[in-house]
Motif scaffolding. Structure first.
Motif, mmCIF file in Angstrom:
data_model
loop_
_atom_site.group_PDB
_atom_site.id
_atom_site.type_symbol
_atom_site.label_atom_id
_atom_site.label_comp_id
_atom_site.label_asym_id
_atom_site.label_seq_id
_atom_site.Cartn_x
_atom_site.Cartn_y
_atom_site.Cartn_z
ATOM 1 N N ALA A 29 26.986 37.789 3.399
ATOM 2 C CA ALA A 29 26.274 36.709 2.718
ATOM 3 C C ALA A 29 27.209 35.928 1.800
ATOM 4 C CB ALA A 29 25.100 37.273 1.922
ATOM 5 N N VAL A 30 28.087 36.625 1.093
ATOM 6 C CA VAL A 30 29.053 35.955 0.218
ATOM 7 C C VAL A 30 30.004 35.097 1.044
ATOM 8 C CG1 VAL A 30 31.020 36.336 -1.325
ATOM 9 C CG2 VAL A 30 28.908 37.624 -1.666
ATOM 10 N N ALA A 31 30.473 35.643 2.177
ATOM 11 C CA ALA A 31 31.355 34.864 3.045
ATOM 12 C C ALA A 31 30.637 33.612 3.548
ATOM 13 C CB ALA A 31 31.822 35.724 4.214
ATOM 14 N N PHE A 35 31.682 29.615 2.836
ATOM 15 C CA PHE A 35 31.851 28.593 3.869
ATOM 16 C C PHE A 35 30.933 27.400 3.607
ATOM 17 C CE2 PHE A 35 33.926 31.847 6.552
ATOM 18 C CZ PHE A 35 34.967 31.076 7.075
ATOM 19 N N LEU A 36 29.706 27.658 3.151
ATOM 20 C CA LEU A 36 28.795 26.558 2.850
ATOM 21 C C LEU A 36 29.299 25.730 1.669
ATOM 22 C CD1 LEU A 36 25.338 28.319 3.331
ATOM 23 C CD2 LEU A 36 26.344 26.541 4.775
ATOM 24 N N THR A 37 29.872 26.401 0.673
ATOM 25 C CA THR A 37 30.458 25.674 -0.457
ATOM 26 C C THR A 37 31.618 24.815 -0.002
ATOM 27 O OG1 THR A 37 29.833 27.496 -1.940
ATOM 28 C CG2 THR A 37 31.484 25.935 -2.743
ATOM 29 N N ALA A 38 32.456 25.400 0.881
ATOM 30 C CA ALA A 38 33.577 24.629 1.425
ATOM 31 C C ALA A 38 33.076 23.445 2.245
ATOM 32 C CB ALA A 38 34.463 25.540 2.275
ATOM 33 N N ALA A 39 31.987 23.640 2.989
ATOM 34 C CA ALA A 39 31.427 22.551 3.788
ATOM 35 C C ALA A 39 30.935 21.419 2.898
ATOM 36 C CB ALA A 39 30.287 23.078 4.656
ATOM 37 N N LEU A 60 30.104 24.186 7.968
ATOM 38 C CA LEU A 60 28.655 24.290 7.755
ATOM 39 C C LEU A 60 28.029 25.259 8.753
ATOM 40 C CD1 LEU A 60 26.063 23.253 6.357
ATOM 41 C CD2 LEU A 60 25.996 21.436 8.083
ATOM 42 N N GLY A 61 28.385 25.129 10.034
ATOM 43 C CA GLY A 61 27.833 26.025 11.043
ATOM 44 C C GLY A 61 28.224 27.476 10.805
ATOM 45 N N THR A 62 29.487 27.702 10.427
ATOM 46 C CA THR A 62 29.949 29.068 10.162
ATOM 47 C C THR A 62 29.241 29.655 8.949
ATOM 48 O OG1 THR A 62 32.121 28.468 11.058
ATOM 49 C CG2 THR A 62 31.991 30.482 9.756
ATOM 50 N N GLY A 63 29.099 28.860 7.904
ATOM 51 C CA GLY A 63 28.432 29.350 6.702
ATOM 52 C C GLY A 63 26.968 29.659 6.920
ATOM 53 N N HIS A 64 26.283 28.776 7.629
ATOM 54 C CA HIS A 64 24.864 29.022 7.924
ATOM 55 C C HIS A 64 24.698 30.273 8.771
ATOM 56 C CE1 HIS A 64 21.159 28.556 10.330
ATOM 57 N NE2 HIS A 64 20.646 28.186 9.171
ATOM 58 N N LEU A 65 25.587 30.450 9.743
ATOM 59 C CA LEU A 65 25.536 31.624 10.610
ATOM 60 C C LEU A 65 25.687 32.911 9.799
ATOM 61 C CD1 LEU A 65 25.661 32.844 13.526
ATOM 62 C CD2 LEU A 65 28.143 32.629 13.326
ATOM 63 N N GLY A 66 26.723 32.959 8.956
ATOM 64 C CA GLY A 66 26.943 34.164 8.157
ATOM 65 C C GLY A 66 25.788 34.462 7.229
ATOM 66 N N GLY A 127 26.428 22.070 -5.735
ATOM 67 C CA GLY A 127 25.775 22.873 -6.762
ATOM 68 C C GLY A 127 24.849 23.920 -6.164
ATOM 69 N N LEU A 128 24.084 23.542 -5.132
ATOM 70 C CA LEU A 128 23.180 24.495 -4.487
ATOM 71 C C LEU A 128 23.949 25.609 -3.793
ATOM 72 C CD1 LEU A 128 20.526 22.059 -2.952
ATOM 73 C CD2 LEU A 128 20.214 23.619 -4.886
ATOM 74 N N SER A 129 25.081 25.275 -3.169
ATOM 75 C CA SER A 129 25.864 26.309 -2.489
ATOM 76 C C SER A 129 26.488 27.274 -3.493
ATOM 77 C CB SER A 129 26.946 25.652 -1.619
ATOM 78 O OG SER A 129 27.818 24.853 -2.395
ATOM 79 N N LEU A 130 26.863 26.780 -4.657
ATOM 80 C CA LEU A 130 27.369 27.686 -5.702
ATOM 81 C C LEU A 130 26.265 28.614 -6.191
ATOM 82 C CD1 LEU A 130 29.633 25.238 -7.753
ATOM 83 C CD2 LEU A 130 30.382 27.148 -6.298
ATOM 84 N N LEU A 131 25.037 28.095 -6.299
ATOM 85 C CA LEU A 131 23.907 28.945 -6.662
ATOM 86 C C LEU A 131 23.682 30.007 -5.593
ATOM 87 C CD1 LEU A 131 21.440 29.643 -8.404
ATOM 88 C CD2 LEU A 131 20.171 27.861 -7.177
#
Length: 339
Positions: A29-31, A35-39, A60-66, A127-131
């Motif tokens: 989940a952290v990973a 990735f979502l923050t990076a996206a 974005l796709g990688t972060g959502h997947l993880g 901001g949402l991805s950091l949350l």
């Protein structure tokens, strides 16, 4: 971009499922959140170029997947046997709320112009991805600690009675949701409905799906998991078949409530069945198998429906969707009632 993201997710899903089993849900989940923050950062800084959009889309796709696999594996691993229907019903209900909140956030951060201010939207997404990253770090962890992929575990999963039918049902149901959402505005135009009427119909369909998911545990205990899945799916088939027929708006609204309710039970029930069928320590893998099937269905089935639309029209597409969904509903009878 959505098609590319589906292909990307399908390729990485199985390795991600194994990683969730080996390292635990929290790390996955952290990973995913990283990735979502990076996206979000990439969309904000380099999203004005084609290369930047492609790179941000991959992140974005990688972060959502993880994140999705970690969350589903966590629900599967922390829920007592016999309560997975309730747990996944609430999980998908929460996911539905998140999707519903997306357009509201666009309106809130995008301004009042005809073309929203994407810079502000992407900045808010950071901001949402950091949350999300902070919340992910607080999740529990259930790693198996195995150093290499256990092919035996995967083969065991693939031999589970009814696994193929569960995956196919989940895939077809999700594709049917996408197709009905895309077809309803076009069908409304063909039937002479106003935009507000179509919006009302879509809202009712969504609320019916949310209701079926919120009360899924009680419904499954009262009716039986397999019976609820079969009856709900076949009820959606009947509603989709009748939707193109000219009728009063109130009757069309009632039909779409039936469709929404039936389609709403498919995803959480098949996920629950997979979670209870999988051996302990391997539940990230069936979640990833389901995601591969879902993304494959989202990639190919709507494209096929789009090709058919040219010759068959919206009603023809809905007819073919209903027939395919009916086949999946009948196949779901082969699932065991209690894995």
């Amino acid at each position: 971009m959505p098609e590319f993201r589906h292909r990307h997710a399908a390729l990485l899903a199985l390795p991600a499922g194994h990683a969730a089993d080996r390292y635990g849900e929290r790390r996955m989940a952290v990973a995913g959140a990283l990735f979502l923050t990076a996206a979000a950062t990439a969309f904000t800084t380099i999203g004005h170029t084609v290369a930047g959009l492609v790179a941000a889309g991959i992140l974005l796709g990688t972060g959502h997947l993880g994140s999705a696999i970690a969350q589903q594996a966590l629900v599967a691993n922390t829920t007592e046997r016999g309560r997975h229907d309730t747990a996944f019903g609430h999980y998908t209900f929460a996911a539905f709320l998140g999707r519903a909140a997306g357009p509201l956030l666009i309106a809130a951060f995008g301004g009042q112009a005809a073309i929203p201010d994407t810079g502000s939207i992407f900045a808010a997404s950071c901001g949402l991805s950091l949350l999300l990253l902070a919340l992910s770090a607080l999740l529990p962890n259930h790693p198996t600690g195995r150093a290499e992929a256990d092919d035996g575990d995967l083969r065991t999963l693939l031999r589970l009675p009814g696994l193929t039918h569960a995956l196919l049902t989940s895939c077809v149901v999700l594709a049917a949701v996408d197709i009905t959402l895309a077809c309803l505005p076009a069908l409304g135009a063909e039937l002479g409905l106003t935009a507000s009427a179509v919006g009302l119909l879509l809202t009712l369909r969504g609320l019916a799906s949310m209701t079926s998911r919120f009360f899924l545990g009680r419904l499954a205990r009262a009716v039986g998991r397999r019976r609820l899945l079969v009856v709900g799916t076949l009820g959606a088939v009947a509603g989709i078949l009748l939707t193109p027929v000219p009728m009063p708006l109130w009757l069309l609204a009632a039909l779409l409530v039936v469709v929404g309710f039936g389609l709403g039970v498919g995803q959480p029930l098949t996920t629950s069945w997979l979670a209870e069928s999988a051996p302990a320590g391997t539940r990230g893998r069936p979640m990833s198998l389901r995601l591969v099937g879902n993304r494959t269905g989202q990639l190919f089935i709507p494209e096929a429906a789009g090709l058919m639309a040219a010759g068959l029209g919206t009603g023809g597409v809905l007819f073919v969707t209903a027939i395919t969904l009916g086949w999946a509903g009948i196949a779901a009878r082969r699932l065991s009632a209690d894995p």
